[in-house]
Design a protein around this motif. Structure first.
Motif, mmCIF file in Angstrom:
data_model
loop_
_atom_site.group_PDB
_atom_site.id
_atom_site.type_symbol
_atom_site.label_atom_id
_atom_site.label_comp_id
_atom_site.label_asym_id
_atom_site.label_seq_id
_atom_site.Cartn_x
_atom_site.Cartn_y
_atom_site.Cartn_z
ATOM 1 N N HIS A 148 0.786 -1.224 0.029
ATOM 2 C CA HIS A 148 0.064 -0.020 0.057
ATOM 3 C C HIS A 148 0.693 1.119 -0.012
ATOM 4 C CE1 HIS A 148 -3.315 -2.757 1.015
ATOM 5 N NE2 HIS A 148 -2.274 -3.251 1.949
ATOM 6 N N GLY A 149 1.377 1.708 -1.150
ATOM 7 C CA GLY A 149 2.096 2.700 -1.253
ATOM 8 C C GLY A 149 2.806 2.887 -2.533
ATOM 9 N N ASP A 150 3.573 4.035 -2.932
ATOM 10 C CA ASP A 150 4.243 3.958 -4.320
ATOM 11 C C ASP A 150 5.386 3.201 -4.505
ATOM 12 O OD1 ASP A 150 2.485 5.899 -4.636
ATOM 13 O OD2 ASP A 150 3.394 7.765 -4.291
ATOM 14 N N VAL A 151 5.845 2.776 -5.525
ATOM 15 C CA VAL A 151 6.940 1.948 -5.803
ATOM 16 C C VAL A 151 7.823 2.617 -6.764
ATOM 17 C CG1 VAL A 151 7.563 -0.289 -6.675
ATOM 18 C CG2 VAL A 151 5.395 -0.011 -5.388
ATOM 19 N N GLN A 152 9.164 2.793 -6.618
ATOM 20 C CA GLN A 152 10.052 3.187 -7.337
ATOM 21 C C GLN A 152 11.263 2.158 -7.825
ATOM 22 O OE1 GLN A 152 11.829 6.932 -6.313
ATOM 23 N NE2 GLN A 152 9.997 8.106 -6.911
ATOM 24 N N TYR A 153 11.517 1.936 -9.089
ATOM 25 C CA TYR A 153 12.361 0.911 -9.391
ATOM 26 C C TYR A 153 13.280 1.091 -10.527
ATOM 27 C CZ TYR A 153 8.770 0.495 -13.088
ATOM 28 O OH TYR A 153 8.029 0.629 -14.061
ATOM 29 N N ASP A 154 14.239 0.178 -10.842
ATOM 30 C CA ASP A 154 14.816 0.332 -12.170
ATOM 31 C C ASP A 154 14.374 -0.997 -12.960
ATOM 32 O OD1 ASP A 154 16.299 2.480 -11.902
ATOM 33 O OD2 ASP A 154 17.960 1.634 -11.174
ATOM 34 N N ALA A 155 14.515 -2.181 -12.056
ATOM 35 C CA ALA A 155 13.961 -3.561 -12.857
ATOM 36 C C ALA A 155 12.874 -3.847 -11.869
ATOM 37 C CB ALA A 155 15.065 -4.335 -12.947
ATOM 38 N N LEU A 156 11.857 -4.469 -12.246
ATOM 39 C CA LEU A 156 10.554 -4.924 -11.578
ATOM 40 C C LEU A 156 9.927 -6.109 -12.030
ATOM 41 C CD1 LEU A 156 8.296 -4.022 -9.554
ATOM 42 C CD2 LEU A 156 7.087 -2.999 -11.251
ATOM 43 N N THR A 157 9.837 -7.140 -11.201
ATOM 44 C CA THR A 157 9.269 -8.490 -11.395
ATOM 45 C C THR A 157 8.072 -8.617 -10.191
ATOM 46 O OG1 THR A 157 11.480 -9.487 -12.139
ATOM 47 C CG2 THR A 157 9.658 -10.874 -11.516
ATOM 48 N N ILE A 158 6.898 -9.148 -10.863
ATOM 49 C CA ILE A 158 5.626 -9.000 -10.224
ATOM 50 C C ILE A 158 5.075 -10.489 -10.450
ATOM 51 C CG2 ILE A 158 3.333 -7.880 -9.625
ATOM 52 C CD1 ILE A 158 4.341 -5.414 -10.539
ATOM 53 N N GLU A 159 4.864 -11.069 -9.458
ATOM 54 C CA GLU A 159 4.161 -12.414 -9.448
ATOM 55 C C GLU A 159 2.858 -12.403 -9.697
ATOM 56 O OE1 GLU A 159 6.809 -15.984 -7.866
ATOM 57 O OE2 GLU A 159 5.219 -15.385 -6.467
ATOM 58 N N GLN A 160 2.204 -12.986 -10.612
ATOM 59 C CA GLN A 160 0.627 -12.822 -10.629
ATOM 60 C C GLN A 160 -0.084 -13.091 -9.090
ATOM 61 O OE1 GLN A 160 -0.858 -15.694 -13.602
ATOM 62 N NE2 GLN A 160 -3.063 -14.813 -13.176
ATOM 63 N N GLY A 161 -1.100 -12.286 -8.764
ATOM 64 C CA GLY A 161 -1.710 -12.415 -7.525
ATOM 65 C C GLY A 161 -1.099 -11.449 -6.444
ATOM 66 N N ALA A 162 -0.012 -10.721 -6.694
ATOM 67 C CA ALA A 162 0.459 -9.783 -5.855
ATOM 68 C C ALA A 162 -0.353 -8.437 -5.778
ATOM 69 C CB ALA A 162 1.764 -9.230 -6.358
ATOM 70 N N GLN A 163 -0.500 -7.930 -4.582
ATOM 71 C CA GLN A 163 -1.537 -6.725 -4.415
ATOM 72 C C GLN A 163 -0.450 -5.557 -4.359
ATOM 73 O OE1 GLN A 163 -4.609 -7.524 -1.613
ATOM 74 N NE2 GLN A 163 -4.752 -9.688 -2.054
ATOM 75 N N VAL A 164 -0.941 -4.404 -5.182
ATOM 76 C CA VAL A 164 -0.087 -3.355 -5.141
ATOM 77 C C VAL A 164 -1.157 -2.091 -5.477
ATOM 78 C CG1 VAL A 164 1.648 -1.654 -5.781
ATOM 79 C CG2 VAL A 164 2.022 -4.411 -5.885
ATOM 80 N N GLU A 165 -1.315 -1.255 -4.176
ATOM 81 C CA GLU A 165 -2.027 -0.006 -4.300
ATOM 82 C C GLU A 165 -1.211 1.340 -4.143
ATOM 83 O OE1 GLU A 165 -5.323 -0.148 -1.405
ATOM 84 O OE2 GLU A 165 -5.617 -2.098 -1.831
ATOM 85 N N GLY A 166 -0.945 1.529 -5.489
ATOM 86 C CA GLY A 166 -0.215 2.588 -5.319
ATOM 87 C C GLY A 166 0.368 2.988 -6.909
ATOM 88 N N ARG A 167 1.074 3.931 -6.944
ATOM 89 C CA ARG A 167 1.847 4.380 -8.142
ATOM 90 C C ARG A 167 3.251 3.778 -8.428
ATOM 91 N NH1 ARG A 167 1.738 10.567 -7.618
ATOM 92 N NH2 ARG A 167 2.377 10.147 -5.778
#
Length: 151
Positions: free
Chosen positions: A102-121
């Motif tokens: 629950h918050g903003d995400v800053q990255y250079d390389a990003l991997t997200i598994e199916q089913g992860a929950q992200v509320e933010g930019r």
């Protein structure tokens, strides 16, 4: 015949003092039964299975599924599996399917598994989040952001 010669005695160093003097530890662990209220800083890898109410700065973060972090995270690499309420800034970020961010995400390389929950930019590190591609860096880099969606 069986007499012992007096040996030169070397001072014994206790295991505790050896452990305490070892500054080259490879990682630190915050166990599932530990709750920390305050900022945490580590120069190496940090494993969090407990709860932290505060900001975290470390080289590498591994968050356990049952852990709960309430604060901002800054790390070179992070592997998130638990709950985070706050922003995260990481060069290499992996968000596992059990993660709830629950918050903003800053990255250079990003991997997200199916089913992860992200509320933010989501934002590429260093970008001004202008919404257009007109603002290139001073070096004129055309590097594409990296996003990997894992199954």
């Amino acid at each position: 015949m069986f007499s012992k010669k007096p040996e030169q005695q070397t001072p014994r160093v206790s295991q505790a003092s050896n452990f305490m003097s070892s500054k080259n530890s490879t990682f630190s662990v915050i166990g599932s039964d530990v709750t920390i209220k305050g900022d945490v800083s580590a120069s190496t890898e940090l494993h969090v299975d407990g709860a932290i109410e505060g900001d975290i700065t470390c080289a590498s973060l591994v968050q356990g599924e049952a852990s709960n972090i309430n604060g901002a995270i800054k790390a070179e690499s992070a592997r998130m599996a638990g709950t985070l309420t706050g922003s995260i800034t990481a060069r290499e970020l992996v968000i596992l399917k059990s993660a709830k961010i629950h918050g903003d995400v800053q990255y250079d390389a990003l991997t997200i598994e199916q089913g992860a929950q992200v509320e933010g930019r989501f934002a590429l590190q260093g970008s001004q989040n202008t919404g257009s591609t007109k603002g290139k860096s001073a070096a004129g880099s055309d590097e594409e952001p990296k996003l990997i969606v894992a199954n």
